[in-house]
Design a protein around this motif. Structure first.
Motif, PDB file in Angstrom:
ATOM      1  N   ILE A 169       1.013  -1.357   0.071  1.00 15.75           N
ATOM      2  CA  ILE A 169       0.072  -0.066   0.048  1.00 15.75           C
ATOM      3  C   ILE A 169       0.877   1.349  -0.062  1.00 15.75           C
ATOM      4  CG2 ILE A 169      -1.476   1.374   1.310  1.00 15.75           C
ATOM      5  CD1 ILE A 169      -2.902  -1.456   2.157  1.00 15.75           C
ATOM      6  N   ASP A 170       2.015   1.243   0.788  1.00 17.67           N
ATOM      7  CA  ASP A 170       2.799   2.401   0.721  1.00 17.67           C
ATOM      8  C   ASP A 170       3.741   2.460  -0.470  1.00 17.67           C
ATOM      9  OD1 ASP A 170       2.295   3.124   3.235  1.00 17.67           O
ATOM     10  OD2 ASP A 170       3.880   1.930   4.209  1.00 17.67           O
ATOM     11  N   GLY A 171       3.600   1.733  -1.507  1.00 15.66           N
ATOM     12  CA  GLY A 171       4.286   1.512  -2.652  1.00 15.66           C
ATOM     13  C   GLY A 171       5.874   1.060  -2.571  1.00 15.66           C
ATOM     14  N   ARG A 172       6.015   0.438  -1.796  1.00 14.04           N
ATOM     15  CA  ARG A 172       7.320  -0.331  -1.361  1.00 14.04           C
ATOM     16  C   ARG A 172       7.708  -1.196  -2.376  1.00 14.04           C
ATOM     17  NH1 ARG A 172       8.989   0.195   5.066  1.00 14.04           N
ATOM     18  NH2 ARG A 172       7.566   1.706   5.604  1.00 14.04           N
ATOM     19  N   SER A 173       9.011  -1.317  -2.929  1.00 17.20           N
ATOM     20  CA  SER A 173       9.205  -2.641  -3.871  1.00 17.20           C
ATOM     21  C   SER A 173       9.378  -3.786  -3.091  1.00 17.20           C
ATOM     22  CB  SER A 173      10.401  -2.163  -4.587  1.00 17.20           C
ATOM     23  OG  SER A 173      11.438  -2.111  -3.690  1.00 17.20           O
ATOM     24  N   ARG A 174       9.685  -4.736  -3.571  1.00 17.19           N
ATOM     25  CA  ARG A 174       9.905  -6.040  -2.929  1.00 17.19           C
ATOM     26  C   ARG A 174      11.283  -6.213  -2.128  1.00 17.19           C
ATOM     27  NH1 ARG A 174      10.974 -10.938  -6.893  1.00 17.19           N
ATOM     28  NH2 ARG A 174       8.859 -10.247  -7.637  1.00 17.19           N
ATOM     29  N   GLU A 175      12.385  -5.416  -2.892  1.00 19.06           N
ATOM     30  CA  GLU A 175      13.554  -5.314  -1.841  1.00 19.06           C
ATOM     31  C   GLU A 175      13.210  -4.530  -0.689  1.00 19.06           C
ATOM     32  OE1 GLU A 175      13.224  -5.090  -5.112  1.00 19.06           O
ATOM     33  OE2 GLU A 175      14.283  -6.853  -5.606  1.00 19.06           O
ATOM     34  N   GLN A 176      12.780  -3.354  -1.008  1.00 17.82           N
ATOM     35  CA  GLN A 176      12.328  -2.394   0.132  1.00 17.82           C
ATOM     36  C   GLN A 176      11.341  -3.059   1.121  1.00 17.82           C
ATOM     37  OE1 GLN A 176      10.595   0.753  -2.177  1.00 17.82           O
ATOM     38  NE2 GLN A 176      12.440   1.827  -2.033  1.00 17.82           N
ATOM     39  N   THR A 177      10.553  -3.936   0.991  1.00 13.38           N
ATOM     40  CA  THR A 177       9.465  -4.475   1.900  1.00 13.38           C
ATOM     41  C   THR A 177      10.333  -5.596   2.467  1.00 13.38           C
ATOM     42  OG1 THR A 177       7.446  -4.192   0.517  1.00 13.38           O
ATOM     43  CG2 THR A 177       7.555  -6.044   1.943  1.00 13.38           C
ATOM     44  N   ALA A 178      11.281  -6.272   1.852  1.00 12.56           N
ATOM     45  CA  ALA A 178      12.056  -7.284   2.236  1.00 12.56           C
ATOM     46  C   ALA A 178      12.982  -6.622   3.763  1.00 12.56           C
ATOM     47  CB  ALA A 178      13.092  -8.114   1.448  1.00 12.56           C
ATOM     48  N   ALA A 179      13.463  -5.678   3.380  1.00 12.74           N
ATOM     49  CA  ALA A 179      14.444  -4.731   4.354  1.00 12.74           C
ATOM     50  C   ALA A 179      13.700  -4.468   5.604  1.00 12.74           C
ATOM     51  CB  ALA A 179      14.826  -3.785   3.633  1.00 12.74           C
ATOM     52  N   ALA A 180      12.511  -3.915   4.948  1.00 13.14           N
ATOM     53  CA  ALA A 180      11.516  -3.326   6.295  1.00 13.14           C
ATOM     54  C   ALA A 180      11.163  -4.443   7.439  1.00 13.14           C
ATOM     55  CB  ALA A 180      10.297  -2.421   5.669  1.00 13.14           C
ATOM     56  N   LEU A 181      10.651  -5.641   6.679  1.00 11.33           N
ATOM     57  CA  LEU A 181      10.033  -6.825   7.423  1.00 11.33           C
ATOM     58  C   LEU A 181      11.405  -7.854   7.696  1.00 11.33           C
ATOM     59  CD1 LEU A 181       6.747  -6.916   5.474  1.00 11.33           C
ATOM     60  CD2 LEU A 181       7.425  -5.692   7.570  1.00 11.33           C
ATOM     61  N   SER A 182      12.743  -7.555   7.618  1.00 11.64           N
ATOM     62  CA  SER A 182      13.679  -8.435   7.840  1.00 11.64           C
ATOM     63  C   SER A 182      13.325  -9.754   7.431  1.00 11.64           C
ATOM     64  CB  SER A 182      13.778  -8.491   9.303  1.00 11.64           C
ATOM     65  OG  SER A 182      14.097  -7.166   9.969  1.00 11.64           O
ATOM     66  N   MET A 183      12.968 -10.024   6.324  1.00 14.20           N
ATOM     67  CA  MET A 183      12.751 -11.210   5.440  1.00 14.20           C
ATOM     68  C   MET A 183      13.722 -10.836   3.973  1.00 14.20           C
ATOM     69  SD  MET A 183       8.989 -10.992   4.290  1.00 14.20           S
ATOM     70  CE  MET A 183       8.250 -10.934   5.931  1.00 14.20           C
ATOM     71  N   SER A 184      13.604 -12.305   3.126  1.00 12.78           N
ATOM     72  CA  SER A 184      14.309 -12.236   1.978  1.00 12.78           C
ATOM     73  C   SER A 184      13.203 -11.505   1.044  1.00 12.78           C
ATOM     74  CB  SER A 184      14.798 -13.479   1.550  1.00 12.78           C
ATOM     75  OG  SER A 184      13.754 -14.589   1.312  1.00 12.78           O
ATOM     76  N   PRO A 185      13.777 -11.130  -0.274  1.00  7.58           N
ATOM     77  CA  PRO A 185      12.728 -10.897  -1.409  1.00  7.58           C
ATOM     78  C   PRO A 185      12.028 -12.136  -1.679  1.00  7.58           C
ATOM     79  CG  PRO A 185      14.915  -9.816  -1.626  1.00  7.58           C
ATOM     80  CD  PRO A 185      15.229 -10.602  -0.429  1.00  7.58           C
ATOM     81  N   ASN A 186      12.432 -13.334  -1.798  1.00  3.81           N
ATOM     82  CA  ASN A 186      11.882 -14.317  -2.311  1.00  3.81           C
ATOM     83  C   ASN A 186      10.862 -14.879  -1.355  1.00  3.81           C
ATOM     84  OD1 ASN A 186      13.487 -14.905  -4.460  1.00  3.81           O
ATOM     85  ND2 ASN A 186      14.794 -16.351  -3.630  1.00  3.81           N
ATOM     86  N   THR A 187      10.957 -14.557   0.009  1.00  3.49           N
ATOM     87  CA  THR A 187       9.942 -14.748   1.012  1.00  3.49           C
ATOM     88  C   THR A 187       8.747 -13.526   0.924  1.00  3.49           C
ATOM     89  OG1 THR A 187      11.402 -15.592   2.820  1.00  3.49           O
ATOM     90  CG2 THR A 187       9.345 -14.896   3.356  1.00  3.49           C
ATOM     91  N   VAL A 188       9.101 -12.520   0.420  1.00  2.33           N
ATOM     92  CA  VAL A 188       8.124 -11.456   0.009  1.00  2.33           C
ATOM     93  C   VAL A 188       7.469 -11.956  -1.079  1.00  2.33           C
ATOM     94  CG1 VAL A 188       7.909  -9.121  -0.681  1.00  2.33           C
ATOM     95  CG2 VAL A 188       9.464  -9.652   1.145  1.00  2.33           C
ATOM     96  N   ARG A 189       7.933 -12.348  -2.037  1.00  3.80           N
ATOM     97  CA  ARG A 189       7.337 -12.891  -3.324  1.00  3.80           C
ATOM     98  C   ARG A 189       6.452 -14.092  -2.985  1.00  3.80           C
ATOM     99  NH1 ARG A 189      10.876 -15.140  -8.125  1.00  3.80           N
ATOM    100  NH2 ARG A 189      11.320 -16.424  -6.473  1.00  3.80           N
ATOM    101  N   THR A 190       6.651 -14.805  -2.145  1.00  2.00           N
ATOM    102  CA  THR A 190       5.802 -15.767  -1.688  1.00  2.00           C
ATOM    103  C   THR A 190       4.680 -15.623  -0.915  1.00  2.00           C
ATOM    104  OG1 THR A 190       7.629 -17.663  -1.199  1.00  2.00           O
ATOM    105  CG2 THR A 190       5.550 -18.033  -0.371  1.00  2.00           C
ATOM    106  N   HIS A 191       4.767 -14.472  -0.268  1.00  2.00           N
ATOM    107  CA  HIS A 191       3.889 -13.727   0.667  1.00  2.00           C
ATOM    108  C   HIS A 191       2.712 -13.075  -0.229  1.00  2.00           C
ATOM    109  CE1 HIS A 191       4.659 -14.822   4.691  1.00  2.00           C
ATOM    110  NE2 HIS A 191       5.848 -14.137   4.824  1.00  2.00           N
ATOM    111  N   VAL A 192       3.484 -12.369  -1.292  1.00  2.00           N
ATOM    112  CA  VAL A 192       2.506 -11.901  -2.139  1.00  2.00           C
ATOM    113  C   VAL A 192       1.692 -12.421  -3.082  1.00  2.00           C
ATOM    114  CG1 VAL A 192       2.442 -10.220  -4.222  1.00  2.00           C
ATOM    115  CG2 VAL A 192       4.042  -9.813  -2.402  1.00  2.00           C
ATOM    116  N   GLY A 193       2.272 -13.687  -3.443  1.00  2.00           N
ATOM    117  CA  GLY A 193       1.616 -14.840  -4.135  1.00  2.00           C
ATOM    118  C   GLY A 193       0.322 -15.371  -3.159  1.00  2.00           C
ATOM    119  N   ALA A 194       0.609 -15.471  -1.947  1.00  2.00           N
ATOM    120  CA  ALA A 194      -0.399 -15.993  -1.242  1.00  2.00           C
ATOM    121  C   ALA A 194      -1.494 -14.768  -0.878  1.00  2.00           C
ATOM    122  CB  ALA A 194       0.150 -16.409   0.261  1.00  2.00           C
ATOM    123  N   ILE A 195      -1.046 -13.883  -0.808  1.00  2.00           N
ATOM    124  CA  ILE A 195      -2.230 -12.539  -0.676  1.00  2.00           C
ATOM    125  C   ILE A 195      -3.080 -12.475  -1.743  1.00  2.00           C
ATOM    126  CG2 ILE A 195      -2.478  -9.962  -0.700  1.00  2.00           C
ATOM    127  CD1 ILE A 195       0.218 -10.027   1.032  1.00  2.00           C
TER     128      ILE A 195
END
Length: 235
Positions: A169-195
């Motif tokens: 919602i904030d417009g963060r990229s996958r990499e920015q989201t990963a850094a903010a939430l202390s997870m890997s970009p691949n984990t972010v991608r997995t979460h996005v797919g589930a969402i």
């Protein structure tokens, strides 16, 4: 630093317009036109003949079927960016466009520089869509998914998925989201797919539109309230 040009395939049912647009874009140093098509079958050939970054779909008045081509191309070519170019007066559902993964949108009567900027942004994984179109998509989404329906869908997300969605919602990229939430970009991608699956939409933008319709706010809104003692990211 020299960057590679954005590789583009053009689709419009108007031969004259296609030739004019191809000539104009070919003159741009940051764009490489890899193919042109006036028939959907030709798009398949063009996309399969060489690597392509962005498909440009021109939608004219009475030719709104271009969205189906955009959907088809996105399903068959994961990672392909799609930019819509709509003629004034063309009836295009902003909500549907976002749901199928369109990340760039300009009007045909805008300067060529707008289209070039959209191509560069979409090729880089960003979004180039006017605010008024995003607002229209939100209105259409609210009509289709009233707040109580959107809230019900959102309630099916896990807390971590909600964290990721708020970053989107904030417009963060996958990499920015990963850094903010202390997870890997691949984990972010997995979460996005589930969402996307849980919200029954086909793109991150569509998920954002639905979430906003359901009243969900991004982390930036919460951060603005930290002076009043409100929450922290990822808490």
């Amino acid at each position: 630093m020299v960057t590679d040009p954005t590789r583009v395939v053009l689709f419009t049912r108007q031969q004259v317009l296609m030739e004019a647009l191809a000539e104009a874009l070919s003159a741009e140093p940051g764009v490489s036109v890899m193919g042109c098509a006036t028939d959907p079958a030709e798009v398949l050939l063009a996309l399969g003949s060489a690597p392509v970054d962005v498909l440009v779909v021109v939608i004219g008045v009475g030719d709104e079927g271009g969205l189906e081509l955009a959907r088809w191309a996105g399903e068959r070519c994961p990672g392909l960016g799609v930019v819509l170019v709509s003629e004034p007066g063309a009836r295009v559902s902003a909500r549907e466009a976002l749901e199928i993964g369109v990340r760039g949108w300009v009007r045909l009567d805008e300067p060529l520089s707008q289209l070039v900027a959209a191509l560069g942004a979409v090729a880089a994984g960003d979004v180039f869509i006017p605010t008024e179109l995003l607002s229209r998509a939100l209105s259409e989404s609210v009509a289709l998914h009233p707040p109580h329906v959107a809230s019900s869908l959102l309630s099916g997300l896990t807390p971590r998925q909600m964290d990721v969605l708020r970053c989107l919602i904030d417009g963060r990229s996958r990499e920015q989201t990963a850094a903010a939430l202390s997870m890997s970009p691949n984990t972010v991608r997995t979460h996005v797919g589930a969402i996307l699956r849980r919200l029954q939409v086909h793109s991150a933008l569509a998920a954002v539109v639905l979430a906003r319709g359901g009243g969900l706010l991004g982390w930036s809104h919460e951060s603005a309230s930290t002076a009043n003692g409100v929450g922290t990211l990822g808490r």
